[in-house]
Write an enzyme that holds these catalytic residues in place. Structure first.
Site, short mmCIF file in Angstrom:
data_model
loop_
_atom_site.label_atom_id
_atom_site.label_comp_id
_atom_site.label_asym_id
_atom_site.label_seq_id
_atom_site.Cartn_x
_atom_site.Cartn_y
_atom_site.Cartn_z
N ASP A 43 56.88 98.04 76.33
CA ASP A 43 57.58 98.04 77.58
C ASP A 43 57.91 96.81 78.01
OD1 ASP A 43 58.04 98.28 80.31
OD2 ASP A 43 57.39 100.30 80.26
N HIS A 44 59.08 96.04 77.84
CA HIS A 44 59.21 94.82 77.92
C HIS A 44 58.92 94.33 79.61
CE1 HIS A 44 63.51 95.52 79.32
NE2 HIS A 44 63.30 94.11 80.06
N HIS A 77 59.32 101.20 82.86
CA HIS A 77 59.11 99.96 83.27
C HIS A 77 58.42 100.05 84.79
CE1 HIS A 77 61.42 98.81 80.16
NE2 HIS A 77 62.58 98.89 80.64
C1 BG6 Z 1 66.32 98.24 79.86
C2 BG6 Z 1 67.27 99.33 80.05
O1 BG6 Z 1 65.02 99.00 79.13
O2 BG6 Z 1 65.80 97.28 80.70
C3 BG6 Z 1 68.46 98.70 80.67
O3 BG6 Z 1 67.64 100.18 78.98
C4 BG6 Z 1 68.18 97.73 81.83
O4 BG6 Z 1 69.32 99.60 81.04
C5 BG6 Z 1 67.18 96.62 81.29
O5 BG6 Z 1 69.48 96.91 82.07
C6 BG6 Z 1 66.57 95.80 82.47
O6 BG6 Z 1 65.69 94.90 82.01
P1 BG6 Z 1 65.68 93.41 82.72
O7 BG6 Z 1 64.70 92.68 81.82
O8 BG6 Z 1 67.16 92.77 82.38
O9 BG6 Z 1 65.28 93.77 83.98
#
Ligand code: BG6
Length: 506
Positions: A181-182, A244
């Site tokens: 989960d980044h 997230h």
């Molecule tokens: C991804 C989603 O997991 O996270 C995208 O699939 C979203 O739709 C993105 O834009 C947002 O990531 P960050 O790191 O740019 O907030």
């Protein structure tokens, strides 16, 4: 990294976007910082027919285009470690070829059986690839560890997540699974724990006695861009909230772990998921709001509505905005509402956690409204990462007028310290076998269970409205009605229009 951590890093879906934008640039950055083991090989795997040389060229330009680190002098040295293998993902016989290739690379580079398999493929392959790997013995750990990294989404709903869980756990042990989960790899999300558990001043206030409510906002100014096809089967709730933002909520709400051991931290996170109060079907309408962006004109530019985007059905009812109110039923949080909102085509890009503190019991001073001087602690996850404390101050001059002022810390003030990307951090942790910042199976299942009534109602109950909102606005106005305390609102972190392509300044 210890020398016995030498390994081969295998990326499935190597011809895809994530590999070139995030994974390979992050691996190169680790290499430049000497954080890769001495003996390391990267094997890209996908269906496309590339030679090793062609794949190396593609990765070389990806590292330059999606730069993670300034030093580009070591690209040739890194590229020499990259190889490529084409396979048919659902053709079990080609996994034998893969196995032979891995063995050859091991012998050539003197690496043991240690292997990371990174699944950067469409989710429909998350069941089948690990199963085929296991069928040729590539899950066996007798000659070295084997780890499987899985990108989100882990399932599409509760039922599919349970099926995937059973499929994976048939051949792999939970300790081998790393669910990315980044958001958990973001420096500022980890800093939530440090802010809470390293400062004596916040923790005593971090509970139902002093906190009115907790808000988690994740706004994006972009639309779905070229991902309409994927997004149609997802929507804001599955794309951002289920994973997230519920993870961020769990870290905001968790109890202090007994140590920094992965199991101690993950146990506390899981307890939060297990304490989420189930949303009753009849309450979905009032506790969850969905919206979809409509076309609009911003600074003379026509912005397409969601239904006009490529890959989107012209009558799509997929939500591009989701807001929910929920409770965590435990001693710390009993009765404190949590609010999450997330949307595309909002006025700016910002993700933040806002702790809205209760007002003083009796307000002595003149001011616009009771809460114009309510305290807020804003933990800005991105961009302009930092922490902001808002509090009331006397307006200079006669009388006792109160104005709200800021104490503001920006990570950019630590100019000598580089912020690693989320992928860099998570890839590094997966190489070390540190699962702290990865979601455990049970957390993911609990999150699906919690959202199941909302998913079900939004799919089947035609009476639940899907509000349209003009691109560039803050989403459906009905989301304001979610906030219980009528003295308070969502935080609208920006007001002015800017000239640089985002719609407003923070
Ligand atoms: C991804 C989603 O997991 O996270 C995208 O699939 C979203 O739709 C993105 O834009 C947002 O990531 P960050 O790191 O740019 O907030």
């Amino acid at each position: 990294m210890k020398s016995n951590d030498n390994h081969i890093y295998v990326i499935f879906g190597a011809s895809g976007d994530l590999t070139k934008r995030k994974l390979v640039p992050a691996l190169y950055s680790l290499f430049v910082q000497n954080l890769l083991p001495e003996k390391f090989t990267l094997l890209g795997v996908s269906r496309s027919q590339f030679s090793d040389a062609e794949f190396k060229i593609a990765m070389e330009s990806a590292i330059s285009e999606f730069k993670e680190i300034d030093d580009t002098t070591r690209i040739p040295e890194f590229i020499a470690k990259i190889h490529y293998q084409s396979i048919g993902f659902d053709d079990v016989s080609t996994y034998l070829l893969l196995k032979q290739r891995l063995e050859a690379l091991r012998v050539e580079n003197e690496i043991s059986g240690n292997t990371v398999f990174y699944m950067s493929t469409p989710p429909s392959l998350y069941g089948i690839i690990p199963q085929h790997l296991a069928s040729v013995g590539l899950n066996a750990q007798d000659d070295g560890w084997k780890r499987l990294i899985i990108e989100k989404p882990f399932g599409y709903d509760l039922e599919s997540a349970l099926i995937l869980k059973d499929q994976l756990l048939k051949d792999w042990q939970e300790e081998q699974l790393f669910r990315i989960d980044h958001y958990l790899g973001k420096e500022t999300v980890q800093n939530l724990m440090v802010t809470r558990f390293s400062n004596g001043i916040f923790e005593p206030l971090w509970n139902r006695n002093y906190i009115d409510h907790v808000e988690i906002t994740s706004a994006e100014s972009i639309g779905v861009e070229k991902r309409g096809g994927y997004y149609e089967s997802s929507g804001a709730l599955r794309d951002m909230v289920q994973n997230h933002l519920l993870q961020v909520a769990a870290i905001t709400a968790m109890e202090s772990p007994s140590s920094l051991e992965p199991v101690a931290i993950r146990n506390e996170i899981l307890k939060v998921f297990q304490s989420l109060r189930p949303i009753k079907r009849e309450d979905v309408k009032t506790n969850a709001i969905r919206g979809q962006y409509l076309s609009s004109t911003i600074k003379d530019e026509h912005i397409a509505g969601y239904r006009e985007e490529e890959g989107v059905h012209p009558e799509s009812v997929t939500e591009t905005y989701a807001a929910i109110k929920f409770y965590i039923d435990n001693w710390r949080w009993g009765g404190v509402p949590f609010y999450i909102r997330s949307g595309k085509r909002l006025p700016t890009r910002v993700t933040e956690v806002v702790i809205h503190f209760k007002p003083t019991p009796h307000f002595l001073f003149s001011s616009g409204s009771v809460c114009s001087s309510c305290n807020q602690l804003v933990i800005r996850i991105q961009p302009d990462e930092g922490v902001l404390l808002k509090f009331g101050m006397k307006t200079p001059g006669a009388g006792f007028d109160v104005q709200n002022v800021n104490m503001d810390f920006h990570y950019s003030d630590l100019s000598h310290q580089r912020m690693p990307s989320a992928y860099e951090r998570l890839i590094y942790d997966s190489m070390k076998g540190d699962a702290t910042l990865f979601a455990r199976t049970q957390e993911v299942i609990e999150a699906w269970k919690f959202l199941a009534p909302v998913i079900d109602c939004w799919k089947n109950d035609r009476e639940v409205p899907l509000y349209g909102y003009p691109a560039g606005s803050w989403g459906p106005e009905s989301a304001d009605d979610l906030i219980e305390n009528k003295e308070m609102t969502w935080r609208y972190p920006c007001k002015n229009l800017s000239d640089d392509g985002i719609y407003c300044e923070l």
